[in-house]
Design a protein around this motif. Sequence first.
Motif, short mmCIF file in Angstrom:
data_model
loop_
_atom_site.label_atom_id
_atom_site.label_comp_id
_atom_site.label_asym_id
_atom_site.label_seq_id
_atom_site.Cartn_x
_atom_site.Cartn_y
_atom_site.Cartn_z
N HIS A 146 110.31 42.41 -29.00
CA HIS A 146 111.59 41.53 -29.27
C HIS A 146 112.48 42.37 -27.91
O HIS A 146 113.19 41.20 -26.97
CB HIS A 146 113.28 42.42 -29.85
N ASN A 147 111.72 42.99 -26.44
CA ASN A 147 112.16 43.73 -25.52
C ASN A 147 111.43 43.73 -24.83
O ASN A 147 111.22 43.58 -23.91
CB ASN A 147 113.27 44.88 -25.46
N ASP A 148 110.27 42.50 -24.66
CA ASP A 148 109.27 42.21 -23.88
C ASP A 148 109.69 41.44 -22.66
O ASP A 148 110.50 40.63 -23.45
CB ASP A 148 108.35 41.77 -24.68
N ASP A 149 109.67 41.67 -21.76
CA ASP A 149 110.00 40.75 -20.24
C ASP A 149 108.77 39.44 -20.70
O ASP A 149 107.80 39.29 -20.52
CB ASP A 149 109.33 41.27 -18.75
N LEU A 150 109.77 38.04 -21.06
CA LEU A 150 108.84 36.84 -21.45
C LEU A 150 108.78 36.29 -20.56
O LEU A 150 108.02 34.88 -20.18
CB LEU A 150 109.81 36.14 -22.93
N THR A 151 108.97 36.77 -19.27
CA THR A 151 108.39 35.99 -17.94
C THR A 151 107.45 35.57 -17.34
O THR A 151 107.06 35.26 -16.75
CB THR A 151 109.68 36.89 -16.43
N ILE A 152 106.69 36.61 -18.48
CA ILE A 152 105.20 36.35 -18.37
C ILE A 152 104.47 35.63 -18.72
O ILE A 152 103.57 35.22 -17.98
CB ILE A 152 104.32 37.62 -19.10
N LEU A 153 105.56 34.49 -19.76
CA LEU A 153 104.54 33.37 -19.97
C LEU A 153 104.18 31.90 -18.92
O LEU A 153 103.36 31.16 -19.32
CB LEU A 153 105.96 32.52 -21.42
N PRO A 154 104.65 32.09 -18.34
CA PRO A 154 103.69 30.59 -16.99
C PRO A 154 102.83 31.50 -16.33
O PRO A 154 102.70 30.19 -15.95
CB PRO A 154 105.46 30.87 -16.08
N HIS A 155 102.81 32.50 -16.56
CA HIS A 155 101.61 33.16 -15.82
C HIS A 155 100.71 32.79 -16.90
O HIS A 155 99.23 33.31 -15.96
CB HIS A 155 101.87 34.21 -15.14
N LEU A 156 100.53 32.42 -17.70
CA LEU A 156 99.40 32.30 -19.48
C LEU A 156 98.56 30.76 -18.69
O LEU A 156 99.19 30.22 -17.69
CB LEU A 156 99.93 32.53 -20.42
N SER A 157 97.27 31.25 -18.61
CA SER A 157 96.55 30.16 -17.92
C SER A 157 96.48 28.75 -19.05
O SER A 157 95.95 28.31 -18.73
CB SER A 157 95.33 31.03 -16.89
N SER A 158 96.99 29.19 -20.22
CA SER A 158 96.70 28.99 -21.31
C SER A 158 97.69 28.17 -21.92
O SER A 158 99.06 28.51 -22.36
CB SER A 158 95.81 28.92 -22.74
N SER A 159 97.62 26.83 -22.98
CA SER A 159 98.78 26.20 -23.29
C SER A 159 99.26 27.44 -25.30
O SER A 159 98.18 27.46 -26.27
CB SER A 159 99.16 25.34 -24.16
N LEU A 160 100.25 28.24 -25.52
CA LEU A 160 99.65 28.75 -26.57
C LEU A 160 101.17 27.85 -27.32
O LEU A 160 101.40 26.65 -27.23
CB LEU A 160 101.19 29.84 -26.27
N VAL A 161 99.71 27.81 -29.27
CA VAL A 161 100.25 27.57 -30.06
C VAL A 161 101.42 27.76 -30.89
O VAL A 161 101.89 27.50 -31.07
CB VAL A 161 99.37 27.03 -30.73
N VAL A 162 101.54 29.27 -30.54
CA VAL A 162 101.52 30.43 -31.81
C VAL A 162 102.71 31.35 -30.81
O VAL A 162 102.27 32.31 -30.42
CB VAL A 162 101.71 30.81 -32.98
N LEU A 163 103.87 31.92 -30.50
CA LEU A 163 104.49 32.48 -30.39
C LEU A 163 105.16 33.27 -31.13
O LEU A 163 106.72 32.95 -31.99
CB LEU A 163 105.29 32.57 -28.84
N ARG A 164 105.41 35.09 -30.97
CA ARG A 164 106.12 35.20 -32.26
C ARG A 164 106.48 37.32 -31.23
O ARG A 164 105.89 37.48 -30.63
CB ARG A 164 104.67 36.39 -33.06
N ILE A 165 107.60 36.79 -32.09
CA ILE A 165 108.43 37.87 -31.33
C ILE A 165 108.59 38.90 -32.41
O ILE A 165 109.69 38.82 -33.15
CB ILE A 165 110.04 37.34 -31.04
N ARG A 166 107.96 40.26 -32.22
CA ARG A 166 108.16 41.34 -32.99
C ARG A 166 110.15 41.64 -33.55
O ARG A 166 110.17 41.96 -32.51
CB ARG A 166 107.40 42.49 -33.17
N PRO A 167 110.43 42.52 -34.03
CA PRO A 167 111.91 42.83 -34.48
C PRO A 167 111.75 44.15 -33.77
O PRO A 167 110.10 44.73 -34.48
CB PRO A 167 112.25 42.38 -35.84
N PRO A 168 112.55 45.14 -33.57
CA PRO A 168 113.09 46.17 -33.75
C PRO A 168 111.82 46.93 -35.59
O PRO A 168 112.24 46.40 -36.58
CB PRO A 168 114.30 46.92 -33.23
N PHE A 169 111.31 47.88 -34.65
CA PHE A 169 110.50 49.06 -35.77
C PHE A 169 111.28 49.72 -36.68
O PHE A 169 112.32 50.05 -36.01
CB PHE A 169 109.18 49.50 -35.20
#
Length: 292
Positions: free
Chosen positions: A267-290
């Motif tokens: 949940h606290n990851d930096d999602l600004t990495i997404l535009p740098h992926l070389s593929s198109s995601l089908v599923v993105l999951r954000i894990r809640p705090p443990f």
Amino acid sequence: MDSSASPLRNAPTVSLASLPPELLEQCINLALPPLSFKTFRRRYSILLNFSRVNRTWAELAQRALQRHVLLYTKDGARSFQAVKQQPGASGMVTKSLRVKEGMPDRGEPLSVSQMEALVQALPGMRTLQLAWEYGAAPRLDLGALLEKAQALEELVIDYYRFVPPTLASKALHLPSLRRLVISFPQDPCDVTSVLPAAQLPNLNSLVLVFGCDLPQERHPCLAAALVSHAPRLRSFTISFVNDCPPFALPLQVWRNFVVLQELSLDHNDDLTILPHLSSSLVVLRIRPPFNE
């Protein structure tokens, strides 16, 4: 409409005992719950009831029982090995093995050598799940443990420690492995030593869950390991369960995920990495705090 003229009503009844074994086996499989550590007790209970029907049902239930096995202790492993050595047991293939150890109330856990012998005796196994519950887990030499498990497609290891490749007797080489899960390693540095040396040419799903921080000096090792595996991964999970900011992978690592379709982040990851992926995601999951 006269319901008495229905072809289903007038069709002859078929005795369950007259069905061919293939259909009976399908009936048994449909009655069993999905495979997990939590459902094995229920599976065993259902198969025990089936085994009391007649000799045919007993044989089919025994096959299902040996197809997916759960072991807790050294005595349980000995009993299973004894069954596998009985006449007629050669036709009963074990496709998945789950070993759950380290529970004080269960009995003495398997020794590493006993686990190696057990895995080597199951060359057709497709799934292996190893979980340690409490206390200090033994170190696994993955290369030696899985040397004969060349058909393995899924490997899940929870809470164990690993022998470093420099001290291991053999390199980890699993040509058929498609899914690897390493969660809560007792020493997170083990992951950064095992992954770079592992030869997993068909790996397409990788799950890494860390229960504690990875030391700063090991960050480049993990990044280098992921660079080598990333081009083949279609599914990737990386998670740090504590509340500290997780280790951020360098952008050059994310650019190597060229076929990635499913991604799970904290949940606290930096999602600004997404535009740098070389593929198109089908599923993105954000894990809640443990939550322990």
